[in-house]
Scaffold this motif. Structure first.
Motif, PDB file in Angstrom:
ATOM      1  N   ALA A 139       0.822  -1.214   0.000  1.00 17.96           N
ATOM      2  CA  ALA A 139       0.000   0.000   0.000  1.00 17.96           C
ATOM      3  C   ALA A 139       0.855   1.261   0.000  1.00 17.96           C
ATOM      4  N   SER A 140       2.141   1.133   0.305  1.00 18.97           N
ATOM      5  CA  SER A 140       3.004   2.317   0.340  1.00 18.97           C
ATOM      6  C   SER A 140       3.047   3.009  -1.017  1.00 18.97           C
ATOM      7  N   GLY A 141       3.009   2.240  -2.081  1.00 19.30           N
ATOM      8  CA  GLY A 141       2.985   2.829  -3.427  1.00 19.30           C
ATOM      9  C   GLY A 141       1.697   3.594  -3.688  1.00 19.30           C
ATOM     10  N   TRP A 142       0.581   3.035  -3.260  1.00 17.79           N
ATOM     11  CA  TRP A 142      -0.712   3.713  -3.433  1.00 17.79           C
ATOM     12  C   TRP A 142      -0.796   4.983  -2.603  1.00 17.79           C
ATOM     13  N   ILE A 143      -0.299   4.906  -1.386  1.00 19.01           N
ATOM     14  CA  ILE A 143      -0.312   6.087  -0.514  1.00 19.01           C
ATOM     15  C   ILE A 143       0.569   7.186  -1.119  1.00 19.01           C
ATOM     16  N   THR A 144       1.744   6.807  -1.580  1.00 14.40           N
ATOM     17  CA  THR A 144       2.639   7.778  -2.209  1.00 14.40           C
ATOM     18  C   THR A 144       1.984   8.391  -3.441  1.00 14.40           C
ATOM     19  N   GLY A 145       1.327   7.576  -4.243  1.00 10.43           N
ATOM     20  CA  GLY A 145       0.626   8.099  -5.419  1.00 10.43           C
ATOM     21  C   GLY A 145      -0.455   9.097  -5.045  1.00 10.43           C
ATOM     22  N   ALA A 146      -1.189   8.803  -3.985  1.00  9.77           N
ATOM     23  CA  ALA A 146      -2.244   9.721  -3.536  1.00  9.77           C
ATOM     24  C   ALA A 146      -1.644  11.037  -3.041  1.00  9.77           C
ATOM     25  N   VAL A 147      -0.550  10.962  -2.312  1.00  4.74           N
ATOM     26  CA  VAL A 147       0.103  12.185  -1.830  1.00  4.74           C
ATOM     27  C   VAL A 147       0.639  12.998  -3.012  1.00  4.74           C
ATOM     28  N   MET A 148       1.199  12.333  -3.987  1.00  4.20           N
ATOM     29  CA  MET A 148       1.725  13.056  -5.149  1.00  4.20           C
ATOM     30  C   MET A 148       0.600  13.666  -5.975  1.00  4.20           C
ATOM     31  N   PHE A 149      -0.558  13.020  -6.006  1.00  2.00           N
ATOM     32  CA  PHE A 149      -1.720  13.634  -6.661  1.00  2.00           C
ATOM     33  C   PHE A 149      -2.102  14.915  -5.913  1.00  2.00           C
ATOM     34  N   TRP A 150      -2.001  14.890  -4.591  1.00  2.84           N
ATOM     35  CA  TRP A 150      -2.273  16.092  -3.792  1.00  2.84           C
ATOM     36  C   TRP A 150      -1.283  17.206  -4.151  1.00  2.84           C
ATOM     37  N   PHE A 151       0.006  16.862  -4.256  1.00  2.00           N
ATOM     38  CA  PHE A 151       1.006  17.851  -4.667  1.00  2.00           C
ATOM     39  C   PHE A 151       0.650  18.420  -6.037  1.00  2.00           C
ATOM     40  N   ALA A 152       0.360  17.547  -6.982  1.00  2.00           N
ATOM     41  CA  ALA A 152       0.018  18.007  -8.335  1.00  2.00           C
ATOM     42  C   ALA A 152      -1.217  18.893  -8.304  1.00  2.00           C
ATOM     43  N   SER A 153      -2.175  18.549  -7.468  1.00  2.00           N
ATOM     44  CA  SER A 153      -3.384  19.373  -7.351  1.00  2.00           C
ATOM     45  C   SER A 153      -3.052  20.748  -6.794  1.00  2.00           C
ATOM     46  N   PRO A 159      -4.152  25.837  -9.406  1.00  2.00           N
ATOM     47  CA  PRO A 159      -3.822  27.149  -9.972  1.00  2.00           C
ATOM     48  C   PRO A 159      -4.263  27.300 -11.431  1.00  2.00           C
ATOM     49  N   VAL A 160      -4.098  26.253 -12.238  1.00  2.00           N
ATOM     50  CA  VAL A 160      -4.513  26.332 -13.642  1.00  2.00           C
ATOM     51  C   VAL A 160      -6.032  26.466 -13.740  1.00  2.00           C
ATOM     52  N   ARG A 165     -10.859  29.860 -14.723  1.00  2.00           N
ATOM     53  CA  ARG A 165     -12.110  30.391 -14.200  1.00  2.00           C
ATOM     54  C   ARG A 165     -12.143  31.918 -14.295  1.00  2.00           C
ATOM     55  N   HIS A 166     -11.004  32.541 -14.121  1.00  2.00           N
ATOM     56  CA  HIS A 166     -10.934  34.000 -14.110  1.00  2.00           C
ATOM     57  C   HIS A 166     -10.386  34.576 -15.407  1.00  2.00           C
ATOM     58  N   ASP A 167     -10.193  33.753 -16.399  1.00  2.00           N
ATOM     59  CA  ASP A 167      -9.561  34.184 -17.641  1.00  2.00           C
ATOM     60  C   ASP A 167     -10.311  35.339 -18.302  1.00  2.00           C
ATOM     61  N   GLY A 168     -11.632  35.281 -18.363  1.00  2.00           N
ATOM     62  CA  GLY A 168     -12.382  36.324 -19.034  1.00  2.00           C
ATOM     63  C   GLY A 168     -12.644  37.545 -18.180  1.00  2.00           C
TER      64      GLY A 168
END
Length: 183
Positions: A139-153, A159-160, A165-168
């Motif tokens: 499960a360490s791989g899955w947990i790490t993947g979830a944390v990295m998804f949080w970082f990417a988010s 931010p993107v 949302r505010h582009d216009g």
């Protein structure tokens, strides 16, 4: 005593962006970059220092081949992240006094962006190593993947989305160099 334009019957002029010279813009962007990088630099240096000490702990000798390879990769990523995140200092020393502040800011900003990616990879690899050693669980791989998804988010996706949302609602003048559309 001065009275505001609105009290004199004049409408205030719409703000079309900062009225700053290229040198002032470069100084502002440099100061902002340094403030941003201070947070990442400190984190990367602390993590890298911790990683260096791990090899001298008694339990390190018990690690298997995969975990040792993961450790080496993590240390190398940490060194690369630290190098990239401290690069603005070297750039500034080399560029100082040469009237190249805009070029300095652009080059340093690119290296800081690379450093942030390397820092995220370092955190990911360190977390995976720690969870593998601490739990021995797949499960360490899955947990790490979830944390990295949080970082990417937090670092990219949110931010993107916010920009989209505010582009216009707000647009910078087409000649604003901070947008990257300067000729």
């Amino acid at each position: 005593m001065t009275t505001p334009d609105s009290e004199r019957g004049h409408l205030p002029r719409p703000r079309t962006g900062r009225q700053e010279s290229p040198e002032e813009r470069a100084d502002r962007r440099w100061a902002e970059l340094l403030q941003e990088v201070r947070v990442a630099q400190t984190g990367s240096q602390i993590l890298f220092g911790f990683l260096l000490s791990v090899a001298f702990m008694p339990r390190f000798a018990q690690l298997g081949a995969f975990d040792r390879g993961l450790y080496v990769s993590t240390v190398v990523l940490g060194a690369l992240a630290t190098g990239a995140l401290t690069s603005p200092v070297a750039y500034h020393r080399i560029f100082a006094g040469r009237r190249l502040k805009p070029e300095l800011v652009d080059a340093a900003a690119r290296l800081v962006a690379i450093g942030l990616v390397l820092l995220a990879l370092t955190v990911s690899a360190a977390l995976l190593l720690l969870l593998r050693v601490a739990t021995g669980s797949a499960a360490s791989g899955w947990i790490t993947g979830a944390v990295m998804f949080w970082f990417a988010s937090c670092w990219l996706i949110l931010p993107v989305q916010h920009l989209r949302r505010h582009d216009g609602k707000y647009t910078r003048p087409p000649d604003d160099p901070d947008t990257g559309s300067e000729p």
